[in-house]
Design an enzyme around this catalytic site. Structure first.
Site, PDB file in Angstrom:
ATOM      1  CD  GLU A 235      -2.326  -1.671  -0.021  1.00  0.00           C
ATOM      2  OE1 GLU A 235      -2.753  -0.617  -1.008  1.00  0.00           O
ATOM      3  OE2 GLU A 235      -2.462  -2.540  -0.080  1.00  0.00           O
TER       4      GLU A 235
ATOM      5  CE1 TYR B 162      -2.760  -6.400  -5.973  1.00  0.00           C
ATOM      6  CE2 TYR B 162      -4.352  -7.360  -7.427  1.00  0.00           C
ATOM      7  CZ  TYR B 162      -4.290  -6.563  -6.471  1.00  0.00           C
ATOM      8  OH  TYR B 162      -5.300  -6.644  -5.861  1.00  0.00           O
TER       9      TYR B 162
END
Length: 631
Positions: A326, A409
């Protein structure tokens, strides 16, 4: 507002036809004029009129489960433009009036609702540059989850949080809800006086806010940097704060605060590592919020306030890759943003690669290799489950939301790692740092990235171009043969123990003491899917799988037990899916049950009906589709 002027130069995000009586706001930015830049998940027409700033004045009504108040939008319109088109979800949202800066009412119309992208709210401007929309969201707003006290950690006070990505914020904020239409914003949020509001922007009133009428208090926030609208985030609850360093801290319910602060205690080291790699952190503070278990994701990269799942709190910091991920989004995703959701890999693939580099800098090369090796396992699994190398959902650039599993991802990060190996780490790091600087606070497309890397890294080297296979990686399905697979010595040791068990050896020979989450997952996911009841009993009792406090372990164990219709594991599985709302961990459990037909599907439906109230609307809708339950 200097940065805002840069974003305004990109107003022609989508190459849509303009009406004859309206000219373009400005000359389109070259990388945003391709067909790839057209966002099919918005009704907005920003080449005619676009939102540049959102100002919210909202009150959280927990009894009615609604946000009520006004949104004031600054609108930049082309000469001759008569209207601005916004995105809303018109099922829960009630709009009572739209006025201009002088308080005069403006005509507006709400279009027919599309099941996927909601409705167009079209406002006649009549020369207005600022419009105010009086409205209320509803209990069905897809971005919002209103939790009863029983669903929180403290069990005493209610809780509210939002999840905007990808296009859910249109259910509580009427704006142009497209990642390529960046907007600054400010907000005044009024909540019950015994609760605290936090948002993804600078706090203006301190931790306690300002007293308001009728037993309420208000909190003000601002974001002076243009962000994609999905990054406007809100949470309200019984929250306390603990600093983790001079630039960082964590919010959580009081009973979770110390454990949360310990788990994310390395965040300052991560910030230092990230800045050393790819340039300054440009968002001021980096705080985190640990949410209740119903939060649907591992983390959400809301600027200045990352949202985190409590499932990462295992006491050993083995899941701090989520924090690194994040944080990395502060560059890839938040700073340089995919213009449409067809290019989500520019967000998640870049971030997964960057995350791994942060983990290497803080914890060493072997720990980073362990994460990368496990990601490779996930990539192979996603391709297999998608239908193989030729499956269209294994492309990086494709239909929005259609990519298989976590391919954005895993394939995206493997692509970047392959480039790094080909050109050398120093050259690639220098390129990425310059890339983030060149495109800061701007949207990006796959075509734009490929043009940029060809201009600034490949520089006409035909041999390197052929070696990298850029177009194949981006636009073709499957995994190119030049893909770099990083292997982990730590996981190789786990593989040796796994091989012994697979050969029939006793489970008691497995030595899991000190295993991190990734080692557990390598072992459990590597076990053959077909097991005897006796072997499953041995695994569970020897390794303590049903009683594990690690949510990742519980999820992997549930998948294995379900594949064998192992009834003794069902009480543990029920307890797990009714206490955890993270989609990554519970979706595979429900999918496994649903695949087991007459045995599993009734169980899945029963567990879901019991757990549903504790799931975020996004997760509830996903699981309902899996188990065939009504919405």
């Amino acid at each position: 507002m200097r940065i805002l002027s840069t974003a305004l130069a990109a107003v022609s995000l989508m190459a849509l036809a303009a009406p004859a009586d309206a000219q373009k706001i400005t000359k389109p930015a070259p990388i945003l004029t391709t067909p790839e830049a057209r966002d099919v998940w918005t009704h907005a027409r920003p080449e005619i009129a676009r939102v540049t700033h959102v100002s919210l004045d909202l009150t959280a009504d927990f009894a009615a489960q609604t946000m009520r108040g006004t949104a004031t939008l600054d609108v930049l319109a082309a000469k001759g433009a008569k209207e601005v088109v916004l995105d809303i979800d018109d099922l829960p949202m009630s709009i009572t009036a739209v006025t201009d800066e002088r308080g005069r009412k403006l005509p507006f119309a709400i279009g027919k609702r599309d099941a996927e992208i909601g409705s167009a709210l079209t406002v006649q401007l009549n020369g207005a540059k600022r419009i105010t929309i009086a409205y209320a969201s509803g209990a069905g707003a897809s971005a919002m989850q209103w939790l009863a006290p029983a669903l929180t950690a403290g069990k005493k006070k209610p809780y509210l949080f939002s999840q905007g990505q990808p296009i859910n914020n249109r259910s509580w904020i009427p704006t142009q809800d497209s990642p390529g239409i960046r907007q600054t914003w400010d907000a005044k949020i009024t909540v019950p006086a015994d609760l605290v509001a936090v948002m993804s922007g600078e706090r203006l009133d301190g931790a306690k806010g300002v007293p308001a009428a009728n037993g309420m208090r208000s909190f003000r926030f601002r974001m002076d940097k243009p962000v994609p609208p999905y990054l406007i985030a809100l949470a309200v609850g019984d929250l306390a704060f603990k600093a983790t360093g001079p630039r960082s801290g964590v919010w959580a319910e009081p009973g979770q605060l110390d454990a949360a602060a310990h788990e994310v205690g390395d965040v300052e080291k991560m910030i230092d590592a990230a800045q050393a790699l790819y340039g300054p952190y440009r968002w001021g503070r980096y705080d985190m919020l640990v949410l209740p278990p119903s939060f649907p994701f591992g983390g959400m990269e809301n600027p200045t306030l990352t949202f985190l799942t409590p499932t990462i709190i295992t006491g050993d910091r083995s899941n701090t890759d989520v924090v690194a991920h994040e944080l990395a989004h502060s560059w890839s995703g938040n700073l340089v943003t995919n213009a449409t959701w067809s290019d989500n890999w520019l967000n998640e693939g870049f971030t997964t690669y960057f995350e791994n580099r942060i983990m290497e800098a803080v914890y060493g090369a072997e720990r980073a290799a362990m994460y990368a090796d496990l990601d490779w396992d996930g990539l192979v699994k996603d391709i297999e489950e998608a239908g193989g190398e030729a499956a269209p959902t294994t492309r990086l650039h494709g239909d929005p939301g259609a990519t298989a599993g976590q391919l954005d991802y895993f394939k995206g990060s493997t692509f970047l790692r392959t480039i790094e190996r080909a050109v050398g780490r120093p050259a690639f790091d220098a390129y990425l740092r310059s890339y983030f600087d060149r495109h800061a606070f701007q949207p990006q497309t796959s075509a734009g990235f490929l043009a940029d890397i060809r201009k600034n890294l490949i520089k006409g080297d035909k041999a390197l171009e052929a070696k990298l296979q850029l177009d194949r990686w981006t636009y073709q399905p499957g995994l190119p043969e030049n893909a770099v697979h990083v292997t982990s010595a730590t996981l190789t040791q786990v593989d040796a123990q796994l091989a012994a068990v697979k050969a029939g050896g006793p489970v008691s020979a497995v030595k899991p003491q000190g295993w991190a989450t990734q080692q557990w997952l390598r072992f459990l996911n590597g076990l053959p899917r077909q097991q005897t009841p006796a072997r499953l009993k041995e695994l569970d009792e020897t390794l303590g799988l049903s009683a594990s406090s690690n949510a990742y372990v519980r999820s992997a164990w549930a998948e294995l037990a379900i594949a064998n219709r192992y009834d003794p594991a069902l009480p543990s599985i029920r307890a797990f899916v009714t206490s955890v709302g993270r989609g990554l961990l519970i979706r595979p459990v429900y999918e496994g049950l649903a695949k087991q037909g007459d045995w599993g599907k009734p169980i899945a439906k029963r567990f879901f009906e019991e757990a549903r109230a504790g799931y975020h609307p996004v997760t509830a809708a996903q699981v309902a589709k899996i188990v065939g339950a009504g919405s």
